[in-house]
Enzyme design. Structure first.
Site, PDB file in Angstrom:
ATOM      1  N   ASP A 109      -6.255   1.706   4.310  1.00  0.00           N
ATOM      2  CA  ASP A 109      -4.967   1.170   3.843  1.00  0.00           C
ATOM      3  C   ASP A 109      -4.415   1.977   2.674  1.00  0.00           C
ATOM      4  O   ASP A 109      -3.202   2.063   2.490  1.00  0.00           O
ATOM      5  CB  ASP A 109      -5.127  -0.295   3.399  1.00  0.00           C
ATOM      6  CG  ASP A 109      -4.820  -1.269   4.519  1.00  0.00           C
ATOM      7  OD1 ASP A 109      -4.079  -0.910   5.443  1.00  0.00           O
ATOM      8  OD2 ASP A 109      -5.327  -2.404   4.469  1.00  0.00           O
TER       9      ASP A 109
ATOM     10  N   HIS B 182       0.832  -1.213   0.000  1.00  0.00           N
ATOM     11  CA  HIS B 182       0.000   0.000   0.000  1.00  0.00           C
ATOM     12  C   HIS B 182       0.866   1.262   0.000  1.00  0.00           C
ATOM     13  O   HIS B 182       0.682   2.167   0.814  1.00  0.00           O
ATOM     14  CB  HIS B 182      -0.948  -0.003   1.210  1.00  0.00           C
ATOM     15  CG  HIS B 182      -1.884  -1.176   1.259  1.00  0.00           C
ATOM     16  ND1 HIS B 182      -2.902  -1.355   0.354  1.00  0.00           N
ATOM     17  CD2 HIS B 182      -1.940  -2.237   2.114  1.00  0.00           C
ATOM     18  CE1 HIS B 182      -3.552  -2.484   0.636  1.00  0.00           C
ATOM     19  NE2 HIS B 182      -2.985  -3.035   1.684  1.00  0.00           N
TER      20      HIS B 182
END
Length: 371
Positions: free
Chosen positions: A273, A99
């Site tokens: 995220d 991420h």
């Protein structure tokens, strides 16, 4: 086939109970001649004892430093934490959720380290779907309603509403932003509990499909600014589940929009995220999962599936193991040359950003993949 050392360190993120390899994965790697190192206790949170790994041929290693120093391929669940950054070394392949677009510090640390970062979340299969993200999205979508129902309770600062209501009392109003895997799972669970659910998306084909398969207490709505604002006025529970694979989540709900929501309503921002789809969202942990802004409860835990470690570990490793075997058997170059979908998972290589959306997020140059 060259023998590799594959390392599995314990996860160090707050209340992260998953592990990146199960005993069957150790067996499969060992049968192919690879050496597997498992940090002592790495599987405990998922109910997997060290002996189960040892029985399949793994070497149990006392600390993470030994794993990182010896392993050619490090397989994790969550992105390397700050205490792990100094352990990464040039030429090493790290396979995990990264991420990057939501974390500049991590991106810069990985660039500096010289590792090859293969991210679960941007790998695609032959159908164009995200096979390694899907099972965790299923878990997070279902958990979002479970957590939302809890935080609507008054002791947790919520409105004091039972999600499904009771005869003579209306159920909660649930609004889901994004009709992908997370959103569909959230809508289905919320509807099953008896809530009134509204799911918004910009993909009309997806909305038509969900309108056909969802129960009658789920309605679909095109996601534009006006419809989002109108939906907020009645939302007891808002689920943020918008995804741009590899990129930062769009902020669909602004700070001033929270004033439209009922007092003590709850936001579960599953998109956290990737930076979150609500402007007021910021990452939280299982230890301190919520905060209040404008009298709205925010739940923004970045590793939601980690709380159900056993379920999540098996769901995740079911899909990651074939890729782990490919990387181990063929090496990074061979694996990505043979599988274009896996090549899309290579976000950073040899100090260069390969993933365009990561480069765009931080204004960095984007390099073509060269071996």
């Amino acid at each position: 086939m060259k023998s590799l050392v594959v390392g599995v360190p314990s996860e160090v993120k707050n209340h992260e109970y998953r592990v990146s390899l199960t005993p069957v994965g150790v067996e499969e790697l060992s049968l192919r001649g690879h050496k597997v190192l498992i940090q002592a206790g790495a599987g405990q949170g998922s109910g997997i004892p060290d002996e189960a790994y040892r029985h399949q041929g793994a070497e149990i290693v006392a600390d993470a430093k030994a794993i990182w120093s010896r392993a050619d391929l490090v397989v994790k669940v969550k992105e390397p934490m700050k205490e792990e950054w100094p352990l990464m070394r040039k030429g090493q392949v790290v396979f995990t959720f990264f991420h990057f677009a939501a974390d500049r510090d991590l991106t810069e640390a990985v660039l500096k380290s010289g590792i090859s970062a293969v991210a679960y979340e941007t790998i695609r299969d032959s159908k164009g779907t995200l096979p390694l993200l899907t099972p965790m999205s299923e878990v997070a979508g279902r958990m979002s309603i479970q957590e939302g129902a809890k935080y609507l309770e008054r002791p947790f600062e919520g409105r004091g509403i039972l999600l499904g209501g009771v005869p003579g009392v209306a159920p909660a109003q649930v609004v889901v932003l994004g009709a992908g895997v997370v959103g569909a799972n959230a809508a289905r669970v919320a509807a099953g509990l008896g809530a009134h659910v509204k799911i918004l998306d910009v993909n009309l084909d997806r909305l038509r499909y969900l309108a056909d398969v969802m129960p009658p207490n789920v309605s679909t709505l095109f996601s534009d600014r006006h419809n989002i604002l109108q939906s907020l006025t009645s939302a007891d529970l808002l689920i943020g589940s918008v995804l741009i694979p590899g990129g930062r989540a769009p902020r669909l709900v602004r700070t001033e929009d929270l004033k439209r929501m009922p007092p003590r309503s709850v936001i579960i921002d599953v998109a956290i995220d990737q930076g979150g789809c609500v402007e007021t969202s910021r990452p939280t942990t299982h230890e301190n999962p919520t905060f209040m802004v404008n009298n709205v409860v925010h739940y923004c835990v970045t590793n939601m599936p980690g709380a159900v470690g056993r379920t999540s570990t098996y769901a995740l490793t079911n899909v990651t193991l074939p890729y782990v075997l490919d990387l181990a058997n063929k090496g990074l170059k061979g694996a990505v040359m043979d599988n274009p979908g896996l090549a899309l998972g290579l976000n950073i290589h040899d100090g260069k950003v390969i993933q365009p959306l990561v480069a765009a997020a931080f204004g960095l140059p984007c390099e073509g993949l060269l071996f």
